[in-house]
Design an enzyme around this catalytic site. Structure first.
Site, mmCIF file in Angstrom:
data_model
loop_
_atom_site.group_PDB
_atom_site.id
_atom_site.type_symbol
_atom_site.label_atom_id
_atom_site.label_comp_id
_atom_site.label_asym_id
_atom_site.label_seq_id
_atom_site.Cartn_x
_atom_site.Cartn_y
_atom_site.Cartn_z
ATOM 1 N N SER A 297 0.809 -1.266 0.009
ATOM 2 C CA SER A 297 -0.025 0.053 0.089
ATOM 3 C C SER A 297 0.637 1.364 -0.017
ATOM 4 O O SER A 297 1.755 1.279 0.840
ATOM 5 C CB SER A 297 -0.994 -0.012 1.270
ATOM 6 N N GLY A 298 0.579 2.211 -1.019
ATOM 7 C CA GLY A 298 1.282 3.414 -1.084
ATOM 8 C C GLY A 298 2.508 3.424 -1.930
ATOM 9 O O GLY A 298 3.202 4.254 -1.933
ATOM 10 N N THR B 83 -1.559 2.303 -8.362
ATOM 11 C CA THR B 83 -2.622 3.023 -8.968
ATOM 12 C C THR B 83 -1.907 4.302 -9.595
ATOM 13 O O THR B 83 -2.596 4.506 -10.864
ATOM 14 C CB THR B 83 -3.812 3.538 -8.008
ATOM 15 N N ASN C 113 -1.556 5.292 3.042
ATOM 16 C CA ASN C 113 -1.797 5.969 1.834
ATOM 17 C C ASN C 113 -3.115 6.912 2.032
ATOM 18 O O ASN C 113 -4.152 6.422 2.282
ATOM 19 C CB ASN C 113 -1.774 4.983 0.784
ATOM 20 N N SER D 21 -5.694 5.484 -0.633
ATOM 21 C CA SER D 21 -5.626 4.039 -0.810
ATOM 22 C C SER D 21 -6.773 3.120 -1.427
ATOM 23 O O SER D 21 -7.900 3.584 -1.186
ATOM 24 C CB SER D 21 -5.406 3.421 0.659
ATOM 25 N N SER D 22 -6.293 2.399 -2.360
ATOM 26 C CA SER D 22 -7.489 1.710 -3.075
ATOM 27 C C SER D 22 -7.925 0.452 -2.154
ATOM 28 O O SER D 22 -7.015 -0.255 -1.849
ATOM 29 C CB SER D 22 -6.752 0.912 -4.369
ATOM 30 N N GLY E 59 -0.897 -5.560 -2.578
ATOM 31 C CA GLY E 59 0.200 -6.164 -2.326
ATOM 32 C C GLY E 59 0.076 -7.210 -0.999
ATOM 33 O O GLY E 59 -1.064 -7.292 -0.223
ATOM 34 N N GLU F 146 0.329 -8.383 2.630
ATOM 35 C CA GLU F 146 0.220 -7.394 3.648
ATOM 36 C C GLU F 146 0.532 -8.178 5.172
ATOM 37 O O GLU F 146 -0.123 -9.151 5.407
ATOM 38 C CB GLU F 146 -1.468 -7.194 3.838
HETATM 39 P P1 ATP Z 1 -2.787 1.192 -2.193
HETATM 40 O O1 ATP Z 1 -2.530 -0.076 -2.159
HETATM 41 O O2 ATP Z 1 -3.015 1.649 -0.814
HETATM 42 O O3 ATP Z 1 -3.862 1.603 -3.164
HETATM 43 P P2 ATP Z 1 -0.891 2.315 -4.325
HETATM 44 O O4 ATP Z 1 0.301 1.304 -4.517
HETATM 45 O O5 ATP Z 1 -2.095 2.288 -5.378
HETATM 46 O O6 ATP Z 1 -1.248 2.148 -2.835
HETATM 47 P P3 ATP Z 1 -0.634 4.938 -4.942
HETATM 48 O O7 ATP Z 1 -2.059 5.455 -4.801
HETATM 49 O O8 ATP Z 1 -0.703 4.860 -6.716
HETATM 50 O O9 ATP Z 1 -0.420 3.863 -4.119
HETATM 51 O O10 ATP Z 1 0.525 6.077 -4.465
HETATM 52 C C1 ATP Z 1 0.314 6.748 -3.287
HETATM 53 C C2 ATP Z 1 0.775 8.065 -3.466
HETATM 54 O O11 ATP Z 1 2.200 7.991 -3.753
HETATM 55 C C3 ATP Z 1 0.160 8.819 -4.536
HETATM 56 O O12 ATP Z 1 -1.073 9.314 -4.080
HETATM 57 C C4 ATP Z 1 1.016 9.985 -4.817
HETATM 58 O O13 ATP Z 1 1.158 10.918 -3.970
HETATM 59 C C5 ATP Z 1 2.437 9.082 -4.610
HETATM 60 N N1 ATP Z 1 3.095 8.570 -6.065
HETATM 61 C C6 ATP Z 1 2.919 7.426 -6.523
HETATM 62 N N2 ATP Z 1 3.341 7.317 -7.596
HETATM 63 C C7 ATP Z 1 4.058 8.556 -8.014
HETATM 64 C C8 ATP Z 1 4.684 8.923 -9.034
HETATM 65 N N3 ATP Z 1 5.046 8.209 -10.040
HETATM 66 N N4 ATP Z 1 5.154 10.161 -8.967
HETATM 67 C C9 ATP Z 1 5.022 11.144 -7.902
HETATM 68 N N5 ATP Z 1 3.923 10.633 -6.918
HETATM 69 C C10 ATP Z 1 3.797 9.464 -6.986
HETATM 70 MG MG MG Z 2 -4.011 1.969 -5.250
#
Ligand code: ATP
Ligand code: MG
Length: 720
Positions: A108-109, A113, A158, A161-162, A412, A414
């Site tokens: 997560s984070g 996404t 996050n 977070s999705s 992913g 956990e």
């Molecule tokens: P979750 O499993 O909780 O959904 P995730 O892996 O989907 O987590 P994201 O929501 O894609 O995580 O990313 C978390 C935060 O990190 C985003 O809101 C953004 O602020 C930052 N972030 C992620 N990727 C990038 C990137 N390529 N460039 C800049 N900031 C990023």
């Molecule tokens: Mg996500």
């Protein structure tokens, strides 16, 4: 000669881990990540797998110019990028005629996404388009803010977070004629494989989304520092005055029991008011009419009103203390207020053919109310996905054939302090994905060597099928045992489930409880826990709540109220047949198992690419590289093993024409152009360069180079 787009800065560390001299060293691996991260080089390859480290800041690497730079260019010619993965999949789809999928994983984070959005944007901007296609592109892009509003929330890890897993097919109006498939491996002298397409073809024309396991419990409870799903706050902060009045809502999240549990109504990185506008517009683009939006918001407001239904009365028979909420609920959901009140305080029992209403105690009534909120929200979310799918559906009958690129953005592995049913499902999902990785990567590697006529020595790896079986096997897997306890009348409880697990799978090498074989107890484990030795590490699961969460039951009379609702969305969500059906619906774990089996089938039929996302620190900060945290993820993501597999075979493989094109200047016989057969040209070139026989092999259409340093030296020669 093709100009190299790589600058000295791009070459900090190695841009492909297979080039690491000390490739078995985790320390060297992490050092390379760190070096590059410091220079804002967040992407690095392991062969064709992209490793991405979340920069937590906006980098200027996602402009239209960047997209152009990656369009139609070979993977290794430019610095690693998510666009390279997107472009590579797109080109493989077009030139090799095979459906693709891009699997994005990480905790997560870590940026899953964001990565999937970047890929979608890449296609939306670089693929051909017509006016009709533009509408589809818009809808594909706009499905994100809507799904995020209803399915994402602020968590400790996050801010966005999705809370559900997502698989999305992007459909392109192009089908490779299967008879000419072999042309991609012919020894034609053109530098790129032919693209037998008209300019317009290959446009995104439709999409389809499958959602997995929404974390419904968040609707009624949030841990400290976390929030409910974004949509609630967006509506309250951004909704117009008369809209809120109609919904009976006040402009303060603090007024709502379901929004105050985490004590965190505002988040500095989130602007609920402007997000509301984005979501509202996105709903229109996707094709919601005003009535549908109204009915959807009626449901969202109703969940908030439900949360404020308070119980009082005597301990044994709960009653609702104020009818304000019931009045709103009756109006917004189009249900009979007194029937709803009764259903929120009583349970229908059928005894000797007669229906009896038995009063609920305070605790039962609150949990019935919460179960209703979760069911209403969860089913509305599924409805929303269906609605988006209808709007993305490819309807042009004259072009039934299309190719597909699937994007998987799923939770992913956990491991928390306290792990429950949700983590059990999520980690099971990751075991399945690891199985797929083993099947597809090792299989495809092997197939490629076979197709090219190259001998290969298989690499040893841990096959996690044994863990998948432990969880999902019929009759004696953990899910079967859990279902058995859920269906067993009488004294079944979380505790009897654990006992049964001990009896059935107690001796399994990947299963542990506090009981030791000699009758003694293992002190470090709680009596309510079982431990699974996952491929990625050990996790202790607390069985408390497993039965309830797996049963996911809603009292029959609450279902009856919903079936009679005049809200058109709810009538689609609560089917009348559900009431007549004597058969129990499948349990949550069994449904999840079935949906994962289907997902595996979908992914197996496609050619995979992988994006492995890494979170650099726990404080969402730019520039901080927390080595301990990263080491964990390198392990969980199986990156070292990934690298080992990649290195066990041939580190690099390149099509003859690409290899010759790039290095022909290094040999007088191949410069400026080789006239004969491509394979002979490559052979002449590498002999001139002094490659030893054990360093490379020539296949049918590609050269395979065993050691990265060989290619490295050739690359260096190019620069001097
Ligand atoms: P979750 O499993 O909780 O959904 P995730 O892996 O989907 O987590 P994201 O929501 O894609 O995580 O990313 C978390 C935060 O990190 C985003 O809101 C953004 O602020 C930052 N972030 C992620 N990727 C990038 C990137 N390529 N460039 C800049 N900031 C990023
Ligand atoms: Mg996500």
């Amino acid at each position: 000669m093709m100009e190299s787009a790589l600058t000295a800065r791009d070459r900090v560390g190695v841009q492909d881990f297979v080039l690491l001299e000390n490739y078995t060293s985790e320390a060297a691996f992490i050092e390379n990540l760190r070096k590059r991260f410091k220079e804002n080089l967040i992407y690095t390859y392991i062969g064709s797998v992209l490793v991405s480290v979340n920069p937590y800041k906006d980098l200027e690497i996602y402009t239209k110019n960047h997209m152009e730079r990656y369009r139609g260019v070979n993977f290794y010619e430019v610095s690693p990028h998510i666009y390279a993965v997107a472009d590579n999949s797109y080109r493989s789809m077009r030139t090799e005629g095979k459906d693709q999928c891009i699997l994005i994983s990480g905790e997560s984070g870590a940026g899953k996404t964001e990565a999937s959005k970047k890929i979608l944007q890449y296609y939306a901007i670089t693929c051909p388009a017509s006016e009709q296609v533009q509408t589809v592109k818009d809808r594909l892009l706009q499905s994100n803010p809507v799904l995020e509003a209803f399915g994402n929330a602020k968590t400790l890890r996050n801010d966005n977070s999705s809370r559900f897993g997502k698989y999305m097919d992007i459909q392109f109006d192009f089908k490779y004629p299967s008879l000419t498939l072999s042309s991609s491996s012919s020894s034609s002298s053109s530098p790129h494989p032919p693209w037998p397409l008209t300019r317009r073809q290959g446009a995104p024309v439709g999409g389809h989304i499958i959602n997995y396991l929404l974390e419904k419990s968040r609707v009624v409870h949030q841990n400290h520092g976390e929030r409910n799903f974004h949509i609630f706050y967006q509506l309250i902060e951004g909704g117009e005055e008369d809209l809120l009045r109609r919904l009976g809502l006040e402009r303060s999240p603090l007024q709502y029991q379901y929004l105050v549990k985490g004590n965190c109504p505002k988040v500095s990185s989130i602007n609920d008011r402007s997000d509301w506008k984005v979501v509202r517009k996105a709903l229109t683009v996707i094709g919601f009419n005003e009535d549908e939006v109204e009915e959807l918001l009626n449901i969202i407001a109703s969940v908030l009103h439900l949360g404020n239904v308070q119980y009082g009365g005597e301990e044994g028979s709960a009653c609702i203390t104020s009818d304000t909420q019931i009045k709103y609920l009756a109006r917004l959901l189009g249900v009979n207020g007194s029937v709803l009140t009764e259903a929120l305080t009583h349970k229908k029992i059928i005894a000797k053919g007669e229906e009896l209403m038995s009063p609920l105690n305070l605790e039962q009534a609150s949990s019935a109310r919460d179960a209703l909120s979760k069911a209403v929200y969860g089913r509305t979310f599924t409805w929303l996905v269906n609605k988006i799918n209808a709007s993305l559906a490819y309807t042009d009958d004259s072009h039934k054939h299309y190719s597909v690129i699937g994007l998987l953005d799923i939770y992913g592995f956990e491991v928390f302090q306290h792990n429950s049913f949700e983590q059990f499902c999520i980690n099971y999902c990751n075991e399945k994905l690891q199985q797929l990785f083993i099947e597809l990567t090792l299989k495809s590697e092997q197939e490629e060597y076979e197709a090219e006529g190259i001998t290969w020595e298989p690499v040893q790896y841990f096959n996690n099928k044994i863990i998948c079986d432990l969880v999902e096997e019929k009759f004696k897997g953990i899910i079967s045992i859990l279902d058995e306890e859920c269906l067993r009348p009488g004294d079944a409880s979380d505790f009897t489930f654990l006992e049964k697990l001990e009896d059935t799978v107690g001796g399994h090498p990947h299963f542990v409880t506090h009981k030791l074989a000699d009758g003694k107890t293992r002190k470090v484990m709680g009596r309510e826990e079982f431990r699974l030795l996952h491929y990625a590490g050990e996790v202790n699961y607390n069985v408390n709540g497993f039965l309830d969460k797996n049963n996911d039951l809603l009292f029959r009379n609450l279902k009856e109220v919903m079936v009679m609702s005049e809200n058109n969305i709810l009538t689609q969500c609560f089917d009348r047949e559900e009431l007549s059906d004597k058969k129990r619906p499948d349990t949550a774990a069994t449904q999840f198992k079935a949906s994962l089996a289907k997902l595996m089938e979908i992914l197996m039929s496609k050619e995979p690419s992988y994006v492995r996302c890494i979170k650099p620190n726990d404080s969402k900060q730019a520039g901080r590289f927390d080595e301990v945290l990263i080491r964990h993820q390198v392990k969980y993501l199986g990156l070292m093993e990934n690298l080992r597999v990649r290195r066990a075979g041939f580190a690099y493989r390149r099509r003859y024409e690409v290899f010759l094109q790039r290095y022909k200047s290094l040999c007088p016989d191949t410069w400026p152009n080789w006239q004969g057969k491509l394979a002979d040209g490559v052979s002449t070139l590498v002999k001139h360069l002094g490659y030893k026989p054990e360093e490379y092999k020539l296949g049918r259409s590609k050269i395979f180079i065993r050691f990265p340093k060989t290619l490295f030296a050739t690359e260096d020669a190019l620069e001097t």
